[in-house]
Structures are given as structure tokens and as C-alpha cells.
Design a protein around this motif. Structure first.
Motif, mmCIF file in Angstrom:
data_model
loop_
_atom_site.group_PDB
_atom_site.id
_atom_site.type_symbol
_atom_site.label_atom_id
_atom_site.label_comp_id
_atom_site.label_asym_id
_atom_site.label_seq_id
_atom_site.Cartn_x
_atom_site.Cartn_y
_atom_site.Cartn_z
ATOM 1 N N ASP A 1 7.133 46.979 -108.423
ATOM 2 C CA ASP A 1 8.569 47.280 -107.361
ATOM 3 C C ASP A 1 8.691 48.180 -108.846
ATOM 4 O O ASP A 1 9.924 49.133 -107.919
ATOM 5 C CB ASP A 1 8.621 46.634 -106.898
ATOM 6 N N LYS A 2 9.474 47.547 -109.522
ATOM 7 C CA LYS A 2 10.869 47.617 -111.101
ATOM 8 C C LYS A 2 10.198 49.143 -111.170
ATOM 9 O O LYS A 2 11.355 49.909 -110.970
ATOM 10 C CB LYS A 2 10.391 47.075 -111.947
ATOM 11 N N LYS B 1 17.222 48.532 -102.504
ATOM 12 C CA LYS B 1 17.036 48.378 -103.857
ATOM 13 C C LYS B 1 17.266 49.907 -104.641
ATOM 14 O O LYS B 1 18.268 49.471 -105.405
ATOM 15 C CB LYS B 1 15.747 47.889 -104.083
ATOM 16 N N VAL B 2 17.040 50.811 -103.868
ATOM 17 C CA VAL B 2 17.051 52.249 -104.523
ATOM 18 C C VAL B 2 18.534 52.194 -104.757
ATOM 19 O O VAL B 2 19.393 52.263 -105.820
ATOM 20 C CB VAL B 2 16.140 53.317 -104.023
ATOM 21 N N TYR B 3 19.221 51.790 -103.655
ATOM 22 C CA TYR B 3 20.656 52.273 -103.392
ATOM 23 C C TYR B 3 21.612 51.044 -104.028
ATOM 24 O O TYR B 3 22.441 52.458 -105.114
ATOM 25 C CB TYR B 3 21.170 51.787 -101.722
ATOM 26 N N LEU C 1 31.141 49.762 -102.456
ATOM 27 C CA LEU C 1 30.767 50.760 -102.012
ATOM 28 C C LEU C 1 29.830 51.795 -103.375
ATOM 29 O O LEU C 1 28.784 51.664 -103.217
ATOM 30 C CB LEU C 1 31.724 51.713 -101.432
ATOM 31 N N LYS C 2 30.791 52.291 -104.465
ATOM 32 C CA LYS C 2 29.917 52.623 -105.321
ATOM 33 C C LYS C 2 28.912 52.081 -105.941
ATOM 34 O O LYS C 2 28.043 53.060 -106.267
ATOM 35 C CB LYS C 2 31.304 52.788 -106.519
ATOM 36 N N TYR C 3 28.862 50.500 -105.956
ATOM 37 C CA TYR C 3 27.580 50.457 -106.694
ATOM 38 C C TYR C 3 26.793 50.087 -105.853
ATOM 39 O O TYR C 3 25.603 48.963 -106.099
ATOM 40 C CB TYR C 3 28.144 48.848 -107.203
ATOM 41 N N SER C 4 26.915 49.833 -104.397
ATOM 42 C CA SER C 4 25.245 49.962 -103.530
ATOM 43 C C SER C 4 25.017 51.203 -102.672
ATOM 44 O O SER C 4 24.219 51.431 -102.148
ATOM 45 C CB SER C 4 26.801 49.293 -102.320
ATOM 46 N N GLY C 5 25.517 52.585 -104.006
ATOM 47 C CA GLY C 5 24.741 53.662 -103.874
ATOM 48 C C GLY C 5 26.079 55.056 -103.246
ATOM 49 O O GLY C 5 25.442 55.785 -103.358
#
Lengths: 184, 215
Positions: free
Chosen positions: A121-122, A151-153, B195-199
Motif C-alpha cells: 500500500d505504501k 492517501k495520495v492527496y 489545503l496545501k498539505y491535503s493535496g
């Protein structure tokens, strides 16, 4: 970014087997990244599988709690056996590496790992982020690797990927936002 | 009232940061194609770690803050956009995903001009496909070559679309005093970094510019 084209699947698998036997973590990581880079350009899912497995093996070899664990020798033999079978028949990569070896890795990780969520997964999250950095959209990168979207975000958010972007500037973008939300 | 077509990325960023509640306070209609609803609600509902965010987003759909549009014409048009975008490079690279293509198709279908998207590739594809070309050629050491004719055609097709991100909505909400209950001190700074750290694809430099512009 290293973008090295492999000439054949057999050669990648032989390199992977050799690197695992020698405990060459740098080479395992390189194989993982090169395979992923190539799959971004040609969409080959076998290369993605190789990339994820190489990454998980690289991670395992860098952690002594896996290498010193009871069952490591047996696990190593199984990995080499799986790789050998794929070298003989590269068409079976997804069945042997993508299913059987991934299952064995998850089992080893469940017994000896220190985090919830397994190494594969990682690897998926890490390599989805790499595919995004090469230019795929986030959703395309997620589809290519099979990673968890949320997780990717979060992972991409803590990297420097977005620091290297052309953009039209805050003033213009904010002015437009204000104009539509205020109905101007 | 402006219709804003939303990709999955900003809605996830807003849910992650607890800022989803600004949507009903803004004078706009937020719409998503069915494919995006699947990605932000149905799939994460099956994963322990993301169930809570999926429930938050589902509530936003149920209470009408976000409207799902399920239209077959959108799906057909999305395939056309997908084919065009994914032949932008040689060798053919799957730079765009069906969910993002559905958003672009929904913009055309609803005659909307505003796309809310946090991720970089779709934004660049819409705003400047040539810049996306240069970026990808640089990142792949020129192993991917831009098809100039396709870039021109995409540029024309999306020329009337404007892209905003979750950070633009948060900045506007801050400016309008929608976060007053949290105090005012470092609020804009905190929201933009969350927001930046959430993508959300916003650079440190852009955050600094926002702080200068609005603080």
C-alpha cells in the motif's frame, strides 16, 4: 528523475533477483523507479507490478526487524523462487508477483511490520506520487498504481511536487473567483 | 448564480480540512459528474480510514451543497475528451483519467465556465496545454514529445474555461468573514497550508502572495 528504458522484461526480473540476493537496496529502489517511469510512458501494468514489489522488497531490506525476523530465510527463498518462475515466463508476472508474492509480502508485514497498512500500500502511494510528478493527472496516477486516493492527496501535499509549477498568479485567479461569487 | 463544476481533488481537500461547510454559504451551484461521486463517496466508504470523510461528502450531496449530474451525454463526450487529451504526447500517455474528463465534459454540457480542480495536470491542460507539454517533456527528459496540433486544438476547445482551486474558495470565504468563529489571527495562513498539505496544488510563493493580498 531517472528514465532508463529496459530492453526486456526478463532483464528487469534478472536484475531484480540479483539485487535482492545481494541485498542491494539502492539497486532495488532504482529498479522500482525505472519500471514506474517506463510504465508512465507506455501504461504497462507488468512494470507497475515490478515497481511495487521492488519498492516493498527495498523497504524490507532496509529494516532490521524484517531481516532478523524468524521466517526471513524462508521468505527470501519464496521471493527468489517467484522471481525465477517469472524470469522463465514473464507473462506470469501479474499472477506470480502481483498476486502470490504480494500476498506473501503482506503476510510477512502483518507478522513483523510496525505500522497498520502493508508495504505494498505504501509503495502504491509513493509510486502514484512519482507518476503524478512525471505529468499524469492525480487520478491517472492513482489508477495506474491502484493507490488509495485520499492517501495520495495527503502524500503529494507534503512533497515539493507543487513547488515546480507554472501558474498564472494569485491576483488574476482571486479576482476571477471574487467576480463569480459576487455575481459581478 | 454561477455553476461551478468540481473535480474530486478540491472536495477531498475541503473535507479533509473541515472546510466543506463553506460551500452552502457561497453564491454558487457546485456540481459533479457521477464518476466523481463514486470516487469521493462510494469507494472511500469501504475503507476504514476514509469513511468519515466519505460520510461528510455524502452529507454535502444529500443536503444539496453539491449536486450530482448523471448524464449519458456527459459520459460519451468524456470519452472524446479522453481520447484527445491522451493523444497529446508521443508515445501516447494516459495523462487524463475518466473522472477528470467527465468534469470537462460536464462543463461543455452545462455551458459552465468555471472548473474547481486542485490537481496540477488537469489545470495546466485547460489553461495552457503548451506549458503542460514543456513540463512533461522536461520531467521525462524529452522521452514524451508534445503533438503541437493536438495542443492547439485542446487550447481552443477549453479557451473559455477558468480554473479555480479550493484555496481560492477558502481565501474568498476568509475575506467575507465566514471563519470569524475561529478568530482571525493566523487563519488565512492556517487554511491555505491545511489545503496545501491535503493535496491542493498551491506553491509556498502563492500562499505568501495570498497573505500579502488579503491579510
Amino acid at each position: 528523475m531517472i528514465l532508463t528504458y529496459y530492453v526486456s522484461m526478463k532483464k528487469i526480473l534478472e536484475d531484480l533477483k540479483k539485487a535482492f540476493i545481494k541485498g542491494n537496496t539502492k539497486q532495488l529502489k532504482r529498479i522500482s523507479n525505472n519500471s514506474l517511469d517506463q510504465s508512465v510512458l507506455n501504461g504497462n501494468k507488468k512494470l507497475v507490478t515490478i515497481s511495487l514489489v521492488s519498492y516493498a522488497l527495498y523497504k524490507m531490506l532496509t529494516k532490521s526487524h524484517y531481516r532478523h525476523a524468524e521466517g526471513w530465510q524462508q521468505f527470501s527463498k519464496v521471493v527468489i523462487d517467484h522471481l525465477e518462475r517469472c524470469i522463465q515466463n514473464p507473462e506470469s508476472i501479474e499472477e506470480i508477483l502481483g498476486e502470490k508474492l504480494v500476498k506473501d509480502l503482506a503476510q510477512m508485514d502483518e507478522q513483523h511490520g510496525r505500522f497498520l497498512g502493508d508495504l505494498i500500500d505504501k509503495a502504491k502511494v509513493k509510486q502514484a506520487s512519482r507518476a503524478y510528478s512525471l505529468g499524469l493527472s492525480l487520478s491517472s496516477a492513482i489508477e495506474l498504481t491502484g493507490a488509495e486516493r485520499f492517501k495520495v492527496y495527503s502524500y503529494v501535499g507534503i512533497t515539493k511536487i507543487h513547488e515546480d509549477l507554472p501558474s498564472k498568479g494569485i491576483a488574476e485567479r482571486y479576482k476571477y473567483t471574487e467576480s463569480i461569487l459576487e455575481g459581478k | 448564480m454561477e455553476t461551478i463544476v468540481c473535480d474530486a481533488s478540491p472536495l477531498i481537500s475541503l473535507a479533509e480540512t473541515g472546510l466543506l461547510n463553506i460551500l452552502p454559504k457561497l453564491n454558487a451551484k457546485f456540481v459533479i459528474p457521477k464518476g466523481v461521486e463514486v470516487e469521493i463517496v462510494h469507494k472511500p466508504l469501504k475503507v476504514n480510514q476514509f469513511q468519515l470523510n466519505a460520510l461528510r461528502l455524502n452529507k454535502a450531496i444529500l443536503d444539496g451543497s453539491i449536486t450530482t449530474i448523471d448524464d449519458n451525454k456527459v459520459k460519451q463526450n468524456a470519452q472524446d475528451i479522453l481520447d484527445e487529451a491522451n493523444s497529446l504526447f508521443q508515445p501516447r500517455m494516459h495523462i487524463l483519467h475518466r473522472g477528470e474528463a467527465e468534469c470537462l465534459a460536464l462543463l461543455e454540457q452545462t455551458n459552465s465556465r468555471t472548473l474547481l480542480v486542485d490537481e496540477r495536470t488537469t489545470r495546466l491542460l485547460v489553461e495552457d496545454p503548451h506549458a503542460l507539454g514543456e513540463f512533461i517533456q522536461r520531467r521525462t527528459h524529452s522521452k514524451a514529445q508534445l503533438n503541437e496540433n493536438k495542443a492547439e486544438s485542446i487550447s481552443k476547445r477549453f479557451s473559455k474555461i477558468n480554473v479555480i482551486r479550493s484555496c481560492e474558495l477558502a481565501a474568498f470565504a476568509y475575506r467575507k468573514g465566514m471563519f470569524k468563529d475561529l478568530g482571525n489571527g493566523q487563519l488565512l495562513h492556517a487554511c491555505l497550508y491545511a489545503l496545501k498539505y491535503s493535496g491542493c496544488a498551491i506553491t509556498n510563493k502563492e500562499i505568501k502572495q495570498y497573505l500579502e493580498l488579503l491579510s
